[in-house]
Design an enzyme around this catalytic site. Structure first.
Site, mmCIF file in Angstrom:
data_model
loop_
_atom_site.group_PDB
_atom_site.id
_atom_site.type_symbol
_atom_site.label_atom_id
_atom_site.label_comp_id
_atom_site.label_asym_id
_atom_site.label_seq_id
_atom_site.Cartn_x
_atom_site.Cartn_y
_atom_site.Cartn_z
ATOM 1 N N GLY A 69 0.837 -1.199 0.000
ATOM 2 C CA GLY A 69 0.000 0.000 0.000
ATOM 3 C C GLY A 69 0.865 1.239 0.000
ATOM 4 C CD GLN B 236 3.357 5.704 2.739
ATOM 5 O OE1 GLN B 236 2.390 5.136 2.224
ATOM 6 N NE2 GLN B 236 4.362 5.042 3.277
ATOM 7 C CB CYS C 97 5.291 2.232 7.495
ATOM 8 S SG CYS C 97 4.776 3.717 6.620
ATOM 9 C CG LEU C 98 6.510 1.100 1.382
ATOM 10 C CD1 LEU C 98 5.888 1.438 0.038
ATOM 11 C CD2 LEU C 98 7.613 0.062 1.234
ATOM 12 C CG HIS D 57 -0.485 1.026 7.275
ATOM 13 N ND1 HIS D 57 0.486 0.622 8.169
ATOM 14 C CD2 HIS D 57 0.130 1.895 6.425
ATOM 15 C CE1 HIS D 57 1.637 1.233 7.862
ATOM 16 N NE2 HIS D 57 1.449 1.998 6.810
ATOM 17 C CD GLU D 58 -1.238 2.371 2.754
ATOM 18 O OE1 GLU D 58 -0.944 3.564 2.603
ATOM 19 O OE2 GLU D 58 -0.400 1.499 3.068
ATOM 20 C CG HIS E 116 0.082 6.513 5.606
ATOM 21 N ND1 HIS E 116 1.198 7.112 6.144
ATOM 22 C CD2 HIS E 116 0.428 5.223 5.371
ATOM 23 C CE1 HIS E 116 2.174 6.211 6.237
ATOM 24 N NE2 HIS E 116 1.732 5.052 5.785
HETATM 25 ZN ZN LIG Z 1 2.707 3.259 5.795
#
Ligand SMILES: [Zn+2]
Length: 171
Positions: free
Chosen positions: A46, A51, A93-94, A135-136, A139
């Site tokens: 995701g 991000q 998380c990226l 999670h997304e 964000h």
């Molecule tokens: Zn994340």
């Protein structure tokens, strides 16, 4: 085009994102294409627009990581309309690479959102998909998975990241 993924410490990640009001435009289609490319290049499941440094309420999710076209989900201005049960599992998380911790979230969610054409869409997710959706969407509200950890654990991660920042290994 693969965009740069911003890392923990950047204020955009902890800012509530702005709603998207224009749909089906070349800009929006281009942005979504870039988000897919960026997410797959980073091998994530995701990615949320903040991000890549854009404070917009848009996320993409693919729990099959490119294996199944039908698993690709684009959610714009999403909201969680139903939450059921709970699950605890490792999350990363990226924007916080190298850190994974158990996070407790709803086991099942229903999300109402808009697609790239501005049409209302609904997704029901369980387990990994439910986790990714939560999670997304977090964000887009400026919330990172570390916010769900104990203060102790969160401070430990912050300290480690600060060290990496000082060493110039966090950008
Ligand atoms: Zn994340």
């Amino acid at each position: 085009m693969v965009r740069n993924i911003v890392k923990y410490g950047d204020v955009v990640l902890e800012t509530s994102a702005e709603p998207i009001t224009e749909f089906d435009t070349p800009e929006l289609h281009g942005l979504i294409a870039d988000m897919w490319e960026t997410m797959y290049a980073a091998k994530g499941v995701g990615l949320a627009a903040p991000q890549i440094g854009l404070s917009k309420r848009l996320s993409v999710i693919d729990t099959s990581v490119g294996e199944r076209e039908e698993d690709k989900i684009v959610i714009i201005n999403p909201e969680i309309v139903l939450k059921e049960g709970s699950q605890t599992g490792e999350e990363g998380c990226l924007s916080i690479p190298g850190f994974r911790e158990p996070v407790t979230r709803a086991h099942k969610v229903r999300v109402r959102a808009q697609n790239e054409k501005g049409e209302t869409v609904e997704y029901d997710g369980e387990e990994l998909l439910a986790r990714a959706l939560q999670h997304e969407i977090d964000h887009l509200n400026g919330i990172l998975f570390v916010s769900h950890l104990s203060t102790l654990k969160r401070d430990m991660i912050r300290r480690k990241i600060r060290k990496l920042q000082k060493a110039g290994e966090w950008k």
